[in-house]
Design an enzyme around this catalytic site. Sequence first.
Site, PDB file in Angstrom:
ATOM      1  N   SER A 188       4.100   2.828   8.053  1.00 14.78           N
ATOM      2  CA  SER A 188       3.672   1.765   7.151  1.00 14.78           C
ATOM      3  C   SER A 188       4.866   1.117   6.459  1.00 14.78           C
ATOM      4  O   SER A 188       5.815   1.793   6.058  1.00 14.78           O
ATOM      5  CB  SER A 188       2.719   2.320   6.092  1.00 14.78           C
ATOM      6  N   GLY A 189       4.776  -0.203   6.311  1.00 14.56           N
ATOM      7  CA  GLY A 189       5.837  -0.935   5.631  1.00 14.56           C
ATOM      8  C   GLY A 189       7.028  -1.241   6.504  1.00 14.56           C
ATOM      9  O   GLY A 189       7.879  -2.046   6.131  1.00 14.56           O
ATOM     10  N   GLY A 208       3.526   7.037   8.085  1.00  9.96           N
ATOM     11  CA  GLY A 208       4.974   6.991   7.927  1.00  9.96           C
ATOM     12  C   GLY A 208       5.604   5.767   8.526  1.00  9.96           C
ATOM     13  O   GLY A 208       6.748   5.439   8.217  1.00  9.96           O
ATOM     14  N   HIS A 227       0.821  -1.222   0.000  1.00 10.33           N
ATOM     15  CA  HIS A 227       0.000   0.000   0.000  1.00 10.33           C
ATOM     16  C   HIS A 227       0.850   1.266   0.000  1.00 10.33           C
ATOM     17  O   HIS A 227       0.312   2.364  -0.185  1.00 10.33           O
ATOM     18  CB  HIS A 227      -0.973  -0.002   1.182  1.00 10.33           C
ATOM     19  N   ASP A 279      -0.468  -7.593   1.634  1.00  9.27           N
ATOM     20  CA  ASP A 279       0.076  -6.227   1.612  1.00  9.27           C
ATOM     21  C   ASP A 279       1.599  -6.282   1.743  1.00  9.27           C
ATOM     22  O   ASP A 279       2.167  -5.995   2.792  1.00  9.27           O
ATOM     23  CB  ASP A 279      -0.543  -5.429   2.769  1.00  9.27           C
TER      24      ASP A 279
END
Length: 269
Positions: free
Chosen positions: A214-215, A212, A73, A119
């Site tokens: 995320s991932g 921020g 995402h 994801d």
Amino acid sequence: MRRVVVLAFLVASASGCGLPSFPPVLSRVVAGEDARPHSWPWQISLQSDSSGRWSHICGGSLISADWVLTAAHCINDRYNYRVELGKHSLKTSEQGSTTRRAATIITHDDYNSMLSRNDIALIKLSSPVTFSDSIMPACVPDRGVVLPHGAPCHVTGWGRLSTSGPPADILQQALLPVVGHETCSHPDWWSILATDKMVCAGGDGVTAGCNGDSGGPLNCQNPDGSWDVHGLVSFASGQGCNVLQKPTVFTQVSSYVDWITTVRNIFIL
């Protein structure tokens, strides 16, 4: 016993992953804290030119000299991406840090943005990095490994320090105990949104998942002292960053080991 510990350490060292030169200083600070500089040397800053200049949008993890793992995402085909490695402060020029353009980005074929399924994405760097005290890869867990309820893992990132608050300049770390699938998928928690290909952590009023993060990685330590990236920050409650019974939900890396291997093999030159 000492011989067994030494042998385990040597095995981890030989793998070349997950063993920082500057081990993280871990505590039970519940709201997160500044990380020791370069104690999470696989943490990267994924940046895009979506705002007309390069800016941090997501975290990620270096897993080899030229591959980074992040969340699907975080990726939008309209923009260009680059990766900053070896960073502690995003605003400061730091010795030992380096930047690579994203040469190839592969998101999972079955990524579903509505349900946050699959994801996960891999980024191939424009050229390999040289490992150093500030840049080294994390280990990837074995296929199918499921963390036990309560396992003490740590999330890291430069996300917002609070809901709608300012983004962090200094890399943050926070203890997030794992929440087992049986609990996380309870109707009062994440219900059917939490699948067995996800891992939940937090939910006690202290979570990651602000913009921020995320991932970014869910870092979990092995008995030999090395660190595996067991999760990639996928989603959290829309009510804010710190919501009871709404732990941060991560893509469970151990569910995608075969996919990671297949993608990397396709791009071997």
